[in-house]
Design a protein around this motif. Structure first.
Motif, PDB file in Angstrom:
ATOM      1  N   ASN A 198      -3.936   3.340   9.737  1.00  0.00           N
ATOM      2  CA  ASN A 198      -3.993   1.891   9.608  1.00  0.00           C
ATOM      3  C   ASN A 198      -5.179   1.366  10.417  1.00  0.00           C
ATOM      4  OD1 ASN A 198      -3.668  -0.863   9.633  1.00  0.00           O
ATOM      5  ND2 ASN A 198      -1.495  -0.821  10.134  1.00  0.00           N
ATOM      6  N   CYS A 253      -1.766   8.730   6.557  1.00  0.00           N
ATOM      7  CA  CYS A 253      -2.151   7.323   6.562  1.00  0.00           C
ATOM      8  C   CYS A 253      -2.742   6.967   7.922  1.00  0.00           C
ATOM      9  CB  CYS A 253      -0.912   6.467   6.286  1.00  0.00           C
ATOM     10  SG  CYS A 253      -1.175   4.698   6.479  1.00  0.00           S
ATOM     11  N   VAL A 308      -6.782   0.482   5.081  1.00  0.00           N
ATOM     12  CA  VAL A 308      -5.797   1.525   5.315  1.00  0.00           C
ATOM     13  C   VAL A 308      -6.343   2.774   4.633  1.00  0.00           C
ATOM     14  CG1 VAL A 308      -3.416   2.291   4.981  1.00  0.00           C
ATOM     15  CG2 VAL A 308      -3.910  -0.150   5.309  1.00  0.00           C
ATOM     16  N   SER A 324       0.838  -1.193   0.000  1.00  0.00           N
ATOM     17  CA  SER A 324       0.000   0.000   0.000  1.00  0.00           C
ATOM     18  C   SER A 324       0.879   1.252   0.000  1.00  0.00           C
ATOM     19  CB  SER A 324      -0.922  -0.029   1.222  1.00  0.00           C
ATOM     20  OG  SER A 324      -1.999   0.847   1.079  1.00  0.00           O
ATOM     21  N   PHE A 325       1.926   1.240   0.838  1.00  0.00           N
ATOM     22  CA  PHE A 325       2.869   2.362   0.855  1.00  0.00           C
ATOM     23  C   PHE A 325       3.562   2.515  -0.497  1.00  0.00           C
ATOM     24  CE2 PHE A 325       2.503   2.642   5.442  1.00  0.00           C
ATOM     25  CZ  PHE A 325       2.875   3.948   5.714  1.00  0.00           C
ATOM     26  N   VAL A 333       1.240   4.323  -2.922  1.00  0.00           N
ATOM     27  CA  VAL A 333       1.086   5.738  -2.577  1.00  0.00           C
ATOM     28  C   VAL A 333       2.379   6.514  -2.815  1.00  0.00           C
ATOM     29  CG1 VAL A 333       0.578   7.324  -0.675  1.00  0.00           C
ATOM     30  CG2 VAL A 333      -0.832   5.309  -1.016  1.00  0.00           C
ATOM     31  N   TRP A 358      -5.845   6.433   3.181  1.00  0.00           N
ATOM     32  CA  TRP A 358      -4.852   7.371   2.666  1.00  0.00           C
ATOM     33  C   TRP A 358      -5.564   8.668   2.307  1.00  0.00           C
ATOM     34  CZ3 TRP A 358       0.130   6.254   3.085  1.00  0.00           C
ATOM     35  CH2 TRP A 358       0.519   4.909   3.153  1.00  0.00           C
TER      36      TRP A 358
END
Length: 195
Positions: free
Chosen positions: A86, A84, A95, A66-67, A70, A97
């Motif tokens: 979680n 972010c 998650v 996911s990071f 992004v 964003w």
């Protein structure tokens, strides 16, 4: 009313340009996730509050991946900030964003991307809600929603579903009536309503 319709059309056009410029869908697809547009832009009800909403699905939701998705967006010079949250270990199984983007004219946009575990409680729910609203919405109701959104003070935070429910379900047609409706129908979390 035409001024409000024109603003809505212009902001919706800009929103789609931002999606393409940032390649939001492509960024998520690189990690094997499925991005889906939700919210006011999906329904053609984006007005003056400049926001873009995506729900993104994968199984599992890998936080590192996911990071990585992004990070592609964060590299764009017009993206000023990304936050972010979680919530993978909650019933939301996601998650969150939230990105802030500044367009060429200096206007700020909020881009919300909710990365959700496929098959979890909210998988597809808000897409179904948006499609159901779009299916029943009349043109006079559309105009009322756009006008109410336009008349909302800039510092007032109101969830889109509040407008849709008030107008479609209860026939609210003025901002004063909408304000009263909100007092009788306070929001305490996620609103589970669709027409």
């Amino acid at each position: 009313m035409e001024k409000i319709r024109k603003l809505a059309r212009e902001n919706q056009r800009k929103a789609r340009e931002i999606i393409a410029e940032l390649d939001i869908e492509g960024a998520w697809k690189t990690i094997g996730a499925e991005p889906r547009l939700v919210g006011s832009l999906r329904m053609g009800l984006l007005t003056k509050h400049r926001d873009i909403d995506f729900h993104i699905y994968s199984e599992p939701v890998d936080l590192a991946e996911s990071f990585r998705a992004v990070a592609r967006l964060a590299a764009h010079p017009a993206v000023e900030k990304i936050e972010c949250t979680n919530l993978l270990h909650t019933k939301e199984a996601c998650v969150e964003w939230h990105a802030r983007y500044r367009d060429a004219s200096g206007e700020r946009w909020q881009i919300d991307m909710i990365h959700i575990r496929k098959g979890s409680r909210y998988d597809g729910y808000f897409e179904r809600m948006a499609d159901r609203i779009s299916a029943v919405l009349t043109e006079p109701q559309r105009d009322t929603i756009l006008r109410l959104k336009y008349e909302t003070p800039d510092d007032e935070h109101i969830m889109g579903v509040e407008y849709y429910r008030a107008v479609i379900q209860d026939g609210v047609d003025t901002y004063a009536r909408f304000a009263e409706w909100r007092k009788r129908n306070p929001v305490t979390g996620i609103v589970h309503w669709m027409p």
